[in-house]
Design a protein around this motif. Structure first.
Motif, PDB file in Angstrom:
ATOM      1  N   LEU A 142     -16.504  11.966 -41.906  1.00 50.51           N
ATOM      2  CA  LEU A 142     -17.084  13.208 -41.388  1.00 50.51           C
ATOM      3  C   LEU A 142     -16.470  14.429 -42.061  1.00 50.51           C
ATOM      4  O   LEU A 142     -17.131  15.453 -42.219  1.00 50.51           O
ATOM      5  CB  LEU A 142     -16.884  13.281 -39.872  1.00 50.51           C
ATOM      6  N   LEU A 143     -15.217  14.313 -42.487  1.00 41.49           N
ATOM      7  CA  LEU A 143     -14.559  15.450 -43.134  1.00 41.49           C
ATOM      8  C   LEU A 143     -15.178  15.733 -44.495  1.00 41.49           C
ATOM      9  O   LEU A 143     -15.625  16.854 -44.763  1.00 41.49           O
ATOM     10  CB  LEU A 143     -13.055  15.184 -43.278  1.00 41.49           C
ATOM     11  N   THR A 144     -15.209  14.751 -45.359  1.00 41.87           N
ATOM     12  CA  THR A 144     -15.681  14.986 -46.729  1.00 41.87           C
ATOM     13  C   THR A 144     -17.202  15.024 -46.840  1.00 41.87           C
ATOM     14  O   THR A 144     -17.738  15.633 -47.776  1.00 41.87           O
ATOM     15  CB  THR A 144     -15.144  13.902 -47.687  1.00 41.87           C
ATOM     16  N   ASP A 145     -17.910  14.394 -45.884  1.00 39.35           N
ATOM     17  CA  ASP A 145     -19.372  14.317 -45.979  1.00 39.35           C
ATOM     18  C   ASP A 145     -20.094  15.468 -45.276  1.00 39.35           C
ATOM     19  O   ASP A 145     -21.214  15.806 -45.660  1.00 39.35           O
ATOM     20  CB  ASP A 145     -19.867  12.989 -45.396  1.00 39.35           C
ATOM     21  N   VAL A 146     -19.467  16.058 -44.254  1.00 36.29           N
ATOM     22  CA  VAL A 146     -20.130  17.118 -43.496  1.00 36.29           C
ATOM     23  C   VAL A 146     -19.221  18.339 -43.302  1.00 36.29           C
ATOM     24  O   VAL A 146     -19.586  19.456 -43.673  1.00 36.29           O
ATOM     25  CB  VAL A 146     -20.599  16.609 -42.115  1.00 36.29           C
ATOM     26  N   ALA A 147     -18.044  18.125 -42.711  1.00 38.27           N
ATOM     27  CA  ALA A 147     -17.189  19.252 -42.323  1.00 38.27           C
ATOM     28  C   ALA A 147     -16.774  20.113 -43.500  1.00 38.27           C
ATOM     29  O   ALA A 147     -16.739  21.348 -43.400  1.00 38.27           O
ATOM     30  CB  ALA A 147     -15.937  18.728 -41.607  1.00 38.27           C
ATOM     31  N   GLU A 148     -16.488  19.477 -44.634  1.00 39.83           N
ATOM     32  CA  GLU A 148     -15.995  20.208 -45.802  1.00 39.83           C
ATOM     33  C   GLU A 148     -17.102  20.892 -46.605  1.00 39.83           C
ATOM     34  O   GLU A 148     -17.022  22.098 -46.874  1.00 39.83           O
ATOM     35  CB  GLU A 148     -15.205  19.245 -46.683  1.00 39.83           C
ATOM     36  N   PRO A 149     -18.127  20.162 -47.015  1.00 37.01           N
ATOM     37  CA  PRO A 149     -19.121  20.791 -47.902  1.00 37.01           C
ATOM     38  C   PRO A 149     -19.906  21.928 -47.267  1.00 37.01           C
ATOM     39  O   PRO A 149     -20.352  22.835 -47.985  1.00 37.01           O
ATOM     40  CB  PRO A 149     -20.044  19.634 -48.294  1.00 37.01           C
ATOM     41  N   LEU A 150     -20.080  21.929 -45.952  1.00 40.94           N
ATOM     42  CA  LEU A 150     -20.896  22.976 -45.321  1.00 40.94           C
ATOM     43  C   LEU A 150     -20.276  24.366 -45.476  1.00 40.94           C
ATOM     44  O   LEU A 150     -20.881  25.246 -46.104  1.00 40.94           O
ATOM     45  CB  LEU A 150     -21.145  22.637 -43.849  1.00 40.94           C
ATOM     46  N   PRO A 151     -19.078  24.630 -44.936  1.00 38.09           N
ATOM     47  CA  PRO A 151     -18.541  25.990 -45.051  1.00 38.09           C
ATOM     48  C   PRO A 151     -18.162  26.376 -46.476  1.00 38.09           C
ATOM     49  O   PRO A 151     -18.241  27.560 -46.833  1.00 38.09           O
ATOM     50  CB  PRO A 151     -17.317  25.975 -44.140  1.00 38.09           C
ATOM     51  N   VAL A 152     -17.772  25.396 -47.312  1.00 36.62           N
ATOM     52  CA  VAL A 152     -17.461  25.711 -48.711  1.00 36.62           C
ATOM     53  C   VAL A 152     -18.716  26.237 -49.404  1.00 36.62           C
ATOM     54  O   VAL A 152     -18.677  27.250 -50.120  1.00 36.62           O
ATOM     55  CB  VAL A 152     -16.898  24.477 -49.446  1.00 36.62           C
ATOM     56  N   ALA A 153     -19.835  25.558 -49.179  1.00 35.05           N
ATOM     57  CA  ALA A 153     -21.081  25.986 -49.813  1.00 35.05           C
ATOM     58  C   ALA A 153     -21.527  27.350 -49.310  1.00 35.05           C
ATOM     59  O   ALA A 153     -21.998  28.191 -50.087  1.00 35.05           O
ATOM     60  CB  ALA A 153     -22.173  24.947 -49.557  1.00 35.05           C
ATOM     61  N   VAL A 154     -21.370  27.599 -48.025  1.00 39.84           N
ATOM     62  CA  VAL A 154     -21.824  28.863 -47.445  1.00 39.84           C
ATOM     63  C   VAL A 154     -21.038  30.035 -48.010  1.00 39.84           C
ATOM     64  O   VAL A 154     -21.617  31.043 -48.449  1.00 39.84           O
ATOM     65  CB  VAL A 154     -21.718  28.827 -45.903  1.00 39.84           C
ATOM     66  N   PRO A 168     -13.649  22.600 -57.762  1.00 39.31           N
ATOM     67  CA  PRO A 168     -12.210  22.859 -57.611  1.00 39.31           C
ATOM     68  C   PRO A 168     -11.848  23.755 -56.427  1.00 39.31           C
ATOM     69  O   PRO A 168     -10.661  23.924 -56.129  1.00 39.31           O
ATOM     70  CB  PRO A 168     -11.823  23.562 -58.927  1.00 39.31           C
ATOM     71  N   LEU A 169     -12.822  24.352 -55.764  1.00 36.94           N
ATOM     72  CA  LEU A 169     -12.521  25.369 -54.746  1.00 36.94           C
ATOM     73  C   LEU A 169     -11.680  24.806 -53.610  1.00 36.94           C
ATOM     74  O   LEU A 169     -10.692  25.411 -53.195  1.00 36.94           O
ATOM     75  CB  LEU A 169     -13.819  25.965 -54.200  1.00 36.94           C
ATOM     76  N   ARG A 170     -12.078  23.663 -53.082  1.00 35.43           N
ATOM     77  CA  ARG A 170     -11.339  23.078 -51.958  1.00 35.43           C
ATOM     78  C   ARG A 170      -9.927  22.643 -52.370  1.00 35.43           C
ATOM     79  O   ARG A 170      -8.963  22.954 -51.665  1.00 35.43           O
ATOM     80  CB  ARG A 170     -12.149  21.915 -51.377  1.00 35.43           C
ATOM     81  N   SER A 173      -7.812  25.725 -52.703  1.00 34.71           N
ATOM     82  CA  SER A 173      -7.525  26.273 -51.376  1.00 34.71           C
ATOM     83  C   SER A 173      -6.430  25.485 -50.677  1.00 34.71           C
ATOM     84  O   SER A 173      -5.491  26.059 -50.111  1.00 34.71           O
ATOM     85  CB  SER A 173      -8.799  26.271 -50.527  1.00 34.71           C
ATOM     86  N   ALA A 174      -6.529  24.159 -50.711  1.00 31.88           N
ATOM     87  CA  ALA A 174      -5.543  23.315 -50.034  1.00 31.88           C
ATOM     88  C   ALA A 174      -4.147  23.549 -50.607  1.00 31.88           C
ATOM     89  O   ALA A 174      -3.155  23.622 -49.861  1.00 31.88           O
ATOM     90  CB  ALA A 174      -5.932  21.851 -50.160  1.00 31.88           C
ATOM     91  N   ASP A 175      -4.059  23.681 -51.931  1.00 35.35           N
ATOM     92  CA  ASP A 175      -2.751  23.882 -52.550  1.00 35.35           C
ATOM     93  C   ASP A 175      -2.174  25.264 -52.213  1.00 35.35           C
ATOM     94  O   ASP A 175      -0.975  25.400 -51.964  1.00 35.35           O
ATOM     95  CB  ASP A 175      -2.854  23.719 -54.070  1.00 35.35           C
ATOM     96  N   ILE A 176      -3.012  26.269 -52.201  1.00 32.46           N
ATOM     97  CA  ILE A 176      -2.538  27.616 -51.850  1.00 32.46           C
ATOM     98  C   ILE A 176      -2.093  27.663 -50.396  1.00 32.46           C
ATOM     99  O   ILE A 176      -1.038  28.230 -50.066  1.00 32.46           O
ATOM    100  CB  ILE A 176      -3.651  28.655 -52.125  1.00 32.46           C
ATOM    101  N   CYS A 177      -2.871  27.041 -49.508  1.00 30.65           N
ATOM    102  CA  CYS A 177      -2.546  27.066 -48.078  1.00 30.65           C
ATOM    103  C   CYS A 177      -1.285  26.274 -47.750  1.00 30.65           C
ATOM    104  O   CYS A 177      -0.701  26.447 -46.682  1.00 30.65           O
ATOM    105  CB  CYS A 177      -3.721  26.549 -47.257  1.00 30.65           C
ATOM    106  N   GLY A 178      -0.850  25.412 -48.667  1.00 31.08           N
ATOM    107  CA  GLY A 178       0.401  24.699 -48.448  1.00 31.08           C
ATOM    108  C   GLY A 178       1.590  25.633 -48.315  1.00 31.08           C
ATOM    109  O   GLY A 178       2.596  25.280 -47.677  1.00 31.08           O
ATOM    110  N   MET A 179       1.484  26.825 -48.868  1.00 31.48           N
ATOM    111  CA  MET A 179       2.579  27.801 -48.784  1.00 31.48           C
ATOM    112  C   MET A 179       2.655  28.488 -47.422  1.00 31.48           C
ATOM    113  O   MET A 179       3.598  29.227 -47.154  1.00 31.48           O
ATOM    114  CB  MET A 179       2.436  28.849 -49.884  1.00 31.48           C
ATOM    115  N   TYR A 180       1.652  28.268 -46.576  1.00 30.02           N
ATOM    116  CA  TYR A 180       1.666  28.891 -45.249  1.00 30.02           C
ATOM    117  C   TYR A 180       2.397  28.039 -44.222  1.00 30.02           C
ATOM    118  O   TYR A 180       2.588  28.474 -43.078  1.00 30.02           O
ATOM    119  CB  TYR A 180       0.231  29.164 -44.776  1.00 30.02           C
ATOM    120  N   GLU A 181       2.812  26.842 -44.623  1.00 29.74           N
ATOM    121  CA  GLU A 181       3.573  26.009 -43.705  1.00 29.74           C
ATOM    122  C   GLU A 181       5.005  26.533 -43.574  1.00 29.74           C
ATOM    123  O   GLU A 181       5.464  27.339 -44.392  1.00 29.74           O
ATOM    124  CB  GLU A 181       3.586  24.558 -44.202  1.00 29.74           C
TER     125      GLU A 181
END
Length: 421
Positions: A142-154, A168-170, A173-181
């Motif tokens: 559900l993550l890679t098939d629906v949850a992820e592509p929808l808001p990325v595309a929008v 490459p967008l996701r 994003s994941a690598d940049i957000c790693g610095m918020y931990e």
């Protein structure tokens, strides 16, 4: 002075990450503000305090509009991390007025009720398309098939990022957000720096292309504001303030685009999978939702409250404050615990119970004050669209295997959510 070190609060412990809410209850019982030695932060767990401090101008997302690092008693960031900080520090989320006010005024034109409403057909059509593919495959992630592509595309569509460039967008994003931990590792910093450089280089090229051939997208609108051009686009600002014409530097343009992409989908992706995982663990509530789709709007709000994708939001103390008799000095950092605030018994009746019919639901998952999430209306549309499509097209959707939680605290999500239909 209350301390949190002896409590069950441990943002690196897998048991805590699996279910932090009992530890939050312990924090709230201990006091209104607690010092946490491992991060040097002051934890604020109560809803009323979190809500008030989000609006308190004695606190800031940055201090550099008023102090140097030395004046504030802080070390300057490592020089090798500079590409990440150049990108991060010029985005809306980490700015304070007047820069925050100027940039938010420009960006808000892309998120007016009218412009967001115009996106609804696109969002619903894409959600239907993604869920249909999931059903035809008999299930999937559900993550890679629906949850992820929808808001990325929008958000990519809003920005004007070509479909061929979106892969490459996701990962960026994941690598940049790693610095918020909390206390990110040097390995995480290296990934964030690399992603910051690559994402910035890509956007710099795209901005150059849009400057030659502007369109009706948000990047073209930001260029128009940057250039103070006379041409009219769908996003151009002709509003003047006492500071002159609104405009952005190129770095602010790049940082704004990255922030909109990251914030525009990270929360929605994680809210979707956190929400469905909560529904699978509460079959009575899922059955009620399947029987009455009119519950979708309140279900979206309750699922955002129940297991919020953003557990913590930080603020710097710019001017000394006092909380419940404890003085917090200038230069300290406060950790506002959104996950705890959303389970505060002083505000929410029986907060540990998932209740999709909950009406009085002042959750703070979208923050508050000047940094209230500018994309909250769009996020709600996306969450409702994917939920409705899954309810209508996959009425027997079920968990295929126990999901694995990501080893993150601040941004809470799952590695995946395997489902069958």
């Amino acid at each position: 002075m209350a301390a949190a070190s002896s409590l069950a609060f441990d943002p690196w412990d897998p048991g805590f990450l699996a279910d932090p809410y009992p530890a939050y209850a312990e924090l709230r019982a201990r006091g209104r503000v607690l010092h946490y030695e491992p991060t040097g932060q002051w934890l604020v767990p109560h809803h009323a305090d979190v809500s008030a401090l989000l609006r308190d101008r004695r606190l800031g997302r940055t201090y550099q509009h008023r102090f140097t690092h030395e004046e504030f008693g802080r070390m300057a960031p490592h020089e090798e991390h500079e590409p990440f900080h150049a990108l991060n520090d010029h985005g809306l989320l980490d700015l304070e007025p007047p820069d925050h006010t100027r940039i938010r005024r420009l960006v808000s034109k892309a998120f007016t009720p009218r412009t967001v409403e115009r996106l609804k057909p696109y969002v619903h059509d894409l959600a239907d398309e993604l869920v249909t593919a999931l059903v035809e495959a008999g299930g999937g992630d559900l993550l890679t098939d629906v949850a992820e592509p929808l808001p990325v595309a929008v958000i990519a569509e809003m920005l004007g990022i070509p479909e061929a460039d979106r892969a490459p967008l996701r990962p960026w994003s994941a690598d940049i957000c790693g610095m918020y931990e909390l206390n990110p590792s040097e390995e995480a910093a290296t990934r964030a720096v690399r992603a910051s450089v690559e994402f910035s280089d890509y956007l710099r090229e795209l901005i150059a292309e849009r400057r030659k051939e502007p369109g009706e997208d948000l990047i073209s609108g930001l260029i128009a504001a940057h250039d103070e051009s006379d041409r009219q686009t769908g996003w151009q600002s002709d509003r003047r303030t006492d500071r002159g014409t609104d405009r952005l530097t190129e770095q602010e343009m790049i940082s704004t685009c990255v922030l909109l992409l990251n914030a525009g989908h990270e929360a929605t992706v994680n809210a979707t999978v956190n929400g469905w995982w909560a529904l699978f663990r509460n079959p009575g509530q899922l059955a009620a939702l399947r029987a009455d789709h009119s519950l979708v709007p309140s279900a979206v709000e309750e699922l955002m409250r129940y297991d919020t994708p953003l557990q913590l939001f930080e603020r710097w103390v710019l001017d000394e404050i006092e909380i419940a008799g404890t003085t917090i000095p200038r230069g300290a950092e406060i950790a506002l615990l959104f996950g705890s605030a959303n389970h505060d018994t002083e505000v929410f009746r029986d907060p540990e119970r998932l209740d999709l019919t909950r009406r009085d639901n002042p959750h703070i998952s979208f923050s508050a004050g000047i940094h209230y999430c500018i994309g909250a209306p769009l996020a709600r549309i996306e969450l409702a669209a994917s939920m409705t499509a899954l309810l209508e097209k996959a009425p027997t959707l079920a968990l295929a295997a126990e999901p694995e939680r990501k080893p993150n605290f601040v941004i809470r999500g799952l590695e995946g959510l395997p489902v069958i239909v």
